[in-house]
Write an enzyme that holds these catalytic residues in place. Structure first.
Site, PDB file in Angstrom:
ATOM      1  N   ASN A   9       0.911  -1.066  -0.037  1.00  0.00           N
ATOM      2  CA  ASN A   9       0.003   0.061   0.049  1.00  0.00           C
ATOM      3  C   ASN A   9       0.827   1.226  -0.026  1.00  0.00           C
ATOM      4  O   ASN A   9       1.683   1.622   0.973  1.00  0.00           O
ATOM      5  CB  ASN A   9      -1.073  -0.138   1.268  1.00  0.00           C
ATOM      6  N   LYS A  11       0.137   4.185  -0.305  1.00  0.00           N
ATOM      7  CA  LYS A  11      -0.773   5.270   0.346  1.00  0.00           C
ATOM      8  C   LYS A  11      -0.381   6.509  -0.472  1.00  0.00           C
ATOM      9  O   LYS A  11      -0.295   6.396  -1.692  1.00  0.00           O
ATOM     10  CB  LYS A  11      -0.128   5.605   1.668  1.00  0.00           C
ATOM     11  N   HIS A  97      -9.602   1.266   4.600  1.00  0.00           N
ATOM     12  CA  HIS A  97      -8.337   1.455   5.467  1.00  0.00           C
ATOM     13  C   HIS A  97      -8.677   2.405   6.413  1.00  0.00           C
ATOM     14  O   HIS A  97      -9.425   3.223   6.633  1.00  0.00           O
ATOM     15  CB  HIS A  97      -7.359   2.069   4.356  1.00  0.00           C
ATOM     16  N   GLU A  99      -7.065   4.811   7.806  1.00  0.00           N
ATOM     17  CA  GLU A  99      -6.820   6.280   7.292  1.00  0.00           C
ATOM     18  C   GLU A  99      -8.032   6.725   6.678  1.00  0.00           C
ATOM     19  O   GLU A  99      -8.285   8.139   6.793  1.00  0.00           O
ATOM     20  CB  GLU A  99      -5.732   6.490   6.445  1.00  0.00           C
ATOM     21  N   GLU A 169      -5.760  -4.893  10.250  1.00  0.00           N
ATOM     22  CA  GLU A 169      -4.658  -3.793  10.715  1.00  0.00           C
ATOM     23  C   GLU A 169      -5.114  -3.041  11.954  1.00  0.00           C
ATOM     24  O   GLU A 169      -5.763  -2.200  11.819  1.00  0.00           O
ATOM     25  CB  GLU A 169      -4.461  -2.630   9.428  1.00  0.00           C
ATOM     26  N   GLY A 175       2.242   2.157  11.089  1.00  0.00           N
ATOM     27  CA  GLY A 175       3.263   3.364  10.852  1.00  0.00           C
ATOM     28  C   GLY A 175       3.871   3.910  12.343  1.00  0.00           C
ATOM     29  O   GLY A 175       4.618   4.626  12.226  1.00  0.00           O
ATOM     30  N   SER A 215       3.044  -2.257  10.282  1.00  0.00           N
ATOM     31  CA  SER A 215       4.656  -2.185  10.789  1.00  0.00           C
ATOM     32  C   SER A 215       5.214  -3.619  10.017  1.00  0.00           C
ATOM     33  O   SER A 215       6.131  -4.051  10.898  1.00  0.00           O
ATOM     34  CB  SER A 215       4.966  -1.975  12.153  1.00  0.00           C
TER      35      SER A 215
HETATM   36  P1  13P Z   1       2.803   0.349   7.709  1.00  0.00           P
HETATM   37  O1  13P Z   1       3.288  -0.846   7.376  1.00  0.00           O
HETATM   38  O2  13P Z   1       3.655   1.710   7.416  1.00  0.00           O
HETATM   39  O3  13P Z   1       2.628   0.212   9.246  1.00  0.00           O
HETATM   40  O4  13P Z   1       1.402   0.472   7.190  1.00  0.00           O
HETATM   41  C1  13P Z   1       0.410  -0.471   7.592  1.00  0.00           C
HETATM   42  C2  13P Z   1      -0.743  -0.062   6.474  1.00  0.00           C
HETATM   43  O5  13P Z   1      -1.618   1.072   6.834  1.00  0.00           O
HETATM   44  C3  13P Z   1      -0.872  -0.915   5.117  1.00  0.00           C
HETATM   45  O6  13P Z   1      -2.168  -0.372   4.753  1.00  0.00           O
END
Ligand code: 13P
Length: 253
Positions: A9, A11, A97, A99, A169, A175, A215
């Site tokens: 992803n 992002k 997601h 976010e 997740e 993150g 992560s």
């Molecule tokens: P990270 O791997 O940066 O923690 O992000 C995970 C994520 O949100 C994947 O969709």
């Protein structure tokens, strides 16, 4: 064996040129994927056609959108419909997601509508769920995530649910560098599979790939993916680095 999936992803990261180079660098590693293994790149909308053509001749490499809108079409300036994704040959789409849930106030009902539109268009949804830190600290993560599934998925029939990928997740692990332990991931994945089994039966539940996200990196992928109910990962930060992501691909069961 269930499909084992390494999904990147990106992002809102990378320019078009950086994205092209990253794909190129990852493909240079000449990963030989087994039939049950899949790599998916969830890239920003303007890169979808490019990414799709870059992976077109690679066995079991695909491209996903990171979102779509929950309405079919119409006066929704700036949004992208599932049908548009279908029309450019996209076969996967991430939805829900954390976010998007947090910054764009997406509700479980919106996600139910997105699921319907994606499935109508022959696109496999990668449905994200996961709890915030306060819920984990209160110990109520199982019921929290169960509600996310029930309110977005349970109107679907068994055949449709078989065609969905779930990504668990935990928000506190995204993150932050703070991964769920492999035991925590396994516990939740087993719970999610039981929730699916209670509604749709064991056969359906055993077919659904459940990815872990939060992560994931080269150093922890093999241990997390090694858990019996973890079928790969949805990877943010580490998917932006060719070597890291290549190791993550190589860590699939
Ligand atoms: P990270 O791997 O940066 O923690 O992000 C995970 C994520 O949100 C994947 O969709």
């Amino acid at each position: 064996m269930r499909k084992q999936i390494a999904a990147a992803n990106w992002k809102m990261n990378l320019t078009y040129q950086q994205g092209e180079k990253l794909l190129d660098d990852i493909l240079k590693a000449k990963h030989q994927l087994k039939d049950h293994q899949q790599v998916i790149f969830a890239v920003p909308f303007p890169y979808l056609i490019m990414a799709n053509s870059v992976v077109a001749n690679e066995k079991n490499f695909s491209v996903a959108a990171q979102n779509c809108y929950h309405k079919k079409s119409g006066a929704y300036t700036g949004e992208v419909a599932a049908e548009m994704l279908h029309s450019i040959g996209i076969r996967y789409c991430v939805i829900g997601h954390s976010e998007r849930r947090e910054y764009f106030s997406e509700s479980n009902q919106d996600l139910a509508d997105k699921l319907n539109l994606l499935l109508e268009n022959g696109i496999t949804p990668i449905f994200c769920c996961g709890e915030p830190l306060a819920i984990r600290e209160a110990g109520t993560q199982n019921s929290y995530v169960e509600v996310q599934l029930k309110e977005s998925l349970f109107h679907l029939g068994a055949e449709q649910v078989k065609g969905i990928i779930i990504a668990y997740e935990p928000i506190w692990a995204i993150g932050t560098g703070k991964t769920a332990s492999s035991a925590q991931a396994q516990e939740m994945h087993a719970h999610l599979r039981k929730v699916l089994a209670d509604q749709y039966g064991d056969a359906v539940a055993n077919e659904v790939s459940i990815l872990y996200g939060g992560s994931v990196k080269a150093a922890n992928a093999a241990e997390i993916f090694g858990q019996p109910d973890v079928d790969g990962g949805l990877v943010g930060g580490a998917s932006l680095l060719a070597e890291e992501f290549s190791t993550i691909i190589a860590s699939l069961k």
